[in-house]
Design an enzyme around this catalytic site. Structure first.
Site, PDB file in Angstrom:
ATOM      1  N   ASP A   1      37.117  35.025  48.862  1.00 21.26           N
ATOM      2  CA  ASP A   1      37.096  36.599  48.168  1.00 21.26           C
ATOM      3  C   ASP A   1      35.035  36.455  48.540  1.00 21.26           C
ATOM      4  OD1 ASP A   1      35.073  38.101  47.113  1.00 21.26           O
ATOM      5  OD2 ASP A   1      37.431  39.016  45.985  1.00 21.26           O
TER       6      ASP A   1
ATOM      7  N   LEU B   1      37.846  42.221  46.276  1.00 16.76           N
ATOM      8  CA  LEU B   1      38.866  41.940  47.159  1.00 16.76           C
ATOM      9  C   LEU B   1      40.536  40.840  46.972  1.00 16.76           C
ATOM     10  CD1 LEU B   1      35.675  41.849  50.007  1.00 16.76           C
ATOM     11  CD2 LEU B   1      37.127  43.124  48.984  1.00 16.76           C
ATOM     12  N   ASP B   2      39.503  40.105  46.471  1.00 16.53           N
ATOM     13  CA  ASP B   2      41.519  39.181  45.738  1.00 16.53           C
ATOM     14  C   ASP B   2      41.687  39.911  44.862  1.00 16.53           C
ATOM     15  OD1 ASP B   2      41.785  36.716  46.817  1.00 16.53           O
ATOM     16  OD2 ASP B   2      39.453  35.537  45.447  1.00 16.53           O
ATOM     17  N   HIS B   3      41.229  40.450  44.079  1.00 15.32           N
ATOM     18  CA  HIS B   3      42.513  41.127  42.468  1.00 15.32           C
ATOM     19  C   HIS B   3      43.234  41.891  43.119  1.00 15.32           C
ATOM     20  CE1 HIS B   3      41.475  38.492  39.729  1.00 15.32           C
ATOM     21  NE2 HIS B   3      40.253  38.570  39.211  1.00 15.32           N
TER      22      HIS B   3
ATOM     23  N   GLY C   1      45.407  41.536  45.460  1.00  9.71           N
ATOM     24  CA  GLY C   1      46.459  40.928  45.240  1.00  9.71           C
ATOM     25  C   GLY C   1      47.614  41.838  44.349  1.00  9.71           C
TER      26      GLY C   1
END
Length: 473
Positions: free
Chosen positions: A340, A369-371, A374
Site C-alpha cells: 500500500d 488502499l489495502d483495507h 480488501g
C-alpha cells in the site's frame, strides 16, 4: 449513471455488477456522528464508507438469496468504518502495540526528489541492505545512516531499478500526472475497478439453504485463503465473519508477521503447506476438492508455477469462485512486488497529500488502499457467489491496489472542505478478546446488516497450527 455525479457507493456497486435498485437497502450514516474521520486532502472517508457499504450490501444480497427472504437492511457506522480502516494501529496484544513500519520502511531524500522503501519483512530488508553493501544483520541505525547517505546522491528512478532488480522494494515518488503518463499507470487507464469474468459454464452448485438459520450469508461455504499482509487477509477475515470456514494456507519458508496475523486472523484457521512438495500438493488438492472459494493475494506468477491458474483451479473444482488481488494490476509492473505505502507513492497519492512544496511526500491517514481493496474483494466474492447461485459458472474477480488508487484520485467525489472536527474517539468501536495469542484489543467489524454478527466466532490462533482439513465433512 453519470460517474461524475454518483457517490462512491454507487460507483462501487456498479463495478460489482449489482442491481442498482438494491442500493435503497443501505441506510445513510446517522447525522451528528464524530468528526475528524480519516482526515485527508483526498476523499479517503468516501472510499472507506463506500467499500464497506457495498461489502455489507453484497452480504445482505447473498443472505436473501440463500434464505429466500427479503434483502436485509444495511447499516453504515462511520466510526466503525474509520476504526476498522486503522485496525492495525489500534491493535494491542496483551497491552503491547503491534509493530507496523520498520526503520527502513520510510521516505528518503534523493538527488532529484524522494523515494520510499519497504523493508518490514526480513527478506526484503536483506535485499535492500545488499544494494547498499551491508550484511543482512547490520544494525538499524547503521543501515539508516548508510541508506540516507547513499540515496542522497542518486536519482530516484535509478534507486528504484537497482533495489527492485535485487528483489527489494523501493519506489520513486511521482505526481498523479507523471503516473498517468508512465506506461505502468497508462496500462490501468480504462480498466474496471473490479474485474469480473466467467471462467466456464459449470452448473449451479448451491450449498444448503439457510432457512431458520441466522442470516450468515457464507455459512457452510469453504474458503482457501492464500493471502498475506493486509488487503487479502481483510477480505478473508470478512468472509469468516459472515460464516465461512476460512483456512489460511502459508508456505513454511515464508513466515507472516505475527502481529499482522493477530489483526487479520480473526475467524480463521491456519495451516502451513509446501505446495512444491508432494505431501503439500496432495493436501492442497484434497482441500481444493471441497472448496467453494479460493482467494489469492500473491503477485501474479507466484502461485501459477504450482499450476494454480484460474482455469486450472476451475477445471479441478467446477463452480469455484476465485478472487485475485495484486499490487499493480495490469501492465509492465503486473508481476512486481508492492505494498500500500509504495502504491501511494508511485501513483501520486503521496504527492497529493504532501504538506507543501519542497517537503517530503505525505501519506493517507490509513492503509486505505489495502483495507478498501480488501472490502471490495470480499464484496466481489460475495456477488460472484450470488451469480453462481443463480446462473452457475466458475467465477473470477480481480482487483489491485493501483486500480483502487486510481478510484481515489480520479473518480470519487472530491471533498468539499476539510474536516477539522476532531471529536472522533475510537474507543467506542474497540473490544477485547482472549485467545491463544493473548488478550487482543481490536476493532469491531464494520460490515453490518440486519442479522449480521457483532464479532467473529473465534480469535486468531498460532499460524500453521491447524490441520489441513475442513471443519465439516
Amino acid at each position: 449513471m453519470n460517474q461524475a455525479h454518483s457517490s462512491g457507493t454507487e460507483q462501487a456497486w456498479a463495478a460489482l455488477g449489482g442491481d442498482p435498485a438494491l442500493l435503497a437497502h443501505i441506510e445513510p450514516p446517522a447525522r451528528g456522528g464524530p468528526g475528524g474521520l480519516l482526515p485527508a486532502r483526498l476523499p479517503v472517508m468516501e472510499l472507506a464508507r463506500s467499500a464497506v457499504a457495498v461489502c455489507s450490501l453484497a452480504a445482505a444480497e447473498l443472505a436473501a438469496r440463500r434464505t429466500a427472504r427479503p434483502v436485509p437492511r444495511v447499516r453504515i457506522d462511520d466510526g466503525a468504518v474509520a476504526t476498522a480502516f486503522t485496525s492495525e494501529r489500534h491493535l494491542r496484544i496483551d497491552g503491547r502495540a503491534a509493530t507496523t513500519f520498520a526503520p527502513l520502511s520510510r521516505f528518503w531524500r534523493t538527488a532529484d526528489g524522494w523515494v520510499r522503501t519497504h523493508a518490514n519483512y526480513p527478506h526484503h530488508r536483506a535485499r535492500l541492505l545488499a544494494t547498499l553493501g551491508l550484511p543482512a544483520d547490520a544494525p538499524d541505525d547503521t543501515a539508516v545512516e548508510t541508506a540516507a547517505a547513499s540515496f542522497a546522491g542518486r536519482r530516484s528512478d535509478e534507486i528504484e531499478r537497482t533495489v527492485y532488480a535485487a528483489g527489494g522494494l523501493a519506489v520513486a515518488a511521482r505526481t498523479p500526472g507523471e503516473w498517468a503518463a508512465d506506461p505502468r499507470g497508462a496500462a490501468l487507464a480504462g480498466t474496471p475497478l473490479v474485474g469480473r469474468d466467467r471462467v466456464d459454464d459449470a452448473p449451479v452448485r448451491r450449498t444448503a439453504a439457510l432457512a431458520g438459520e441466522p442470516l450468515l450469508p457464507a455459512a457452510g461455504l469453504r474458503v482457501l485463503d492464500l493471502t498475506r499482509v493486509i488487503a487479502g487477509p481483510v477480505a478473508t477475515r470478512t468472509l469468516a465473519l459472515l460464516g465461512a470456514d476460512v483456512l489460511r494456507v502459508d508456505a513454511p519458508q515464508l513466515p507472516e508477521s505475527p502481529d499482522a496475523h493477530c489483526d487479520t486472523g480473526f475467524g480463521k484457521r491456519s495451516v502451513d503447506l509446501d505446495l512444491g512438495g508432494r505431501s503439500g500438493a496432495a493436501a492442497f488438492d484434497g482441500l481444493l476438492a471441497g472448496a467453494d472459494v479460493v482467494v489469492i493475494g500473491y503477485r501474479p506468477g507466484s502461485v501459477e508455477r504450482f499450476g494454480l491458474t484460474p482455469q486450472a483451479l476451475a477445471a479441478r473444482r467446477p463452480g469455484l469462485v476465485i478472487g485475485r488481488l495484486s499490487a499493480w494490476g495490469h501492465g509492465p509492473w503486473a508481476r512486481q512486488r508492492g505494498f500500500d505505502s509504495l502504491v501511494q507513492v508511485a501513483t501520486g497519492i503521496a504527492s497529493a497529500e504532501a504538506a507543501g512544496p519542497g517537503g517530503p511526500p505525505g501519506a493517507l491517514p490509513a492503509q486505505a488502499l489495502d483495507h478498501g481493496t480488501g472490502y471490495l474483494l470480499a464484496a466481489a466474492v460475495l456477488r460472484a457467489l450470488t451469480e453462481q447461485h443463480d446462473e452457475g459458472g466458475s467465477r473470477l474477480v480481480t482487483l489491485s491496489l493501483a486500480r483502487t488508487a486510481g478510484w481515489l484520485l480520479d473518480e470519487l467525489p472530491a471533498r468539499r472542505e476539510p474536516d477539522t472536527d476532531a471529536s472522533y474517539d475510537p474507543e467506542k468501536w474497540l473490544t477485547e478478546t482472549d485467545g491463544p495469542l493473548g488478550r487482543l484489543r481490536h476493532a469491531v467489524p464494520p460490515v453490518a446488516f440486519d442479522g449480521s454478527p457483532a464479532d467473529w466466532s473465534r480469535p486468531p490462533g498460532p499460524l500453521g497450527a491447524d490441520a489441513a482439513a475442513w471443519l465439516t465433512a
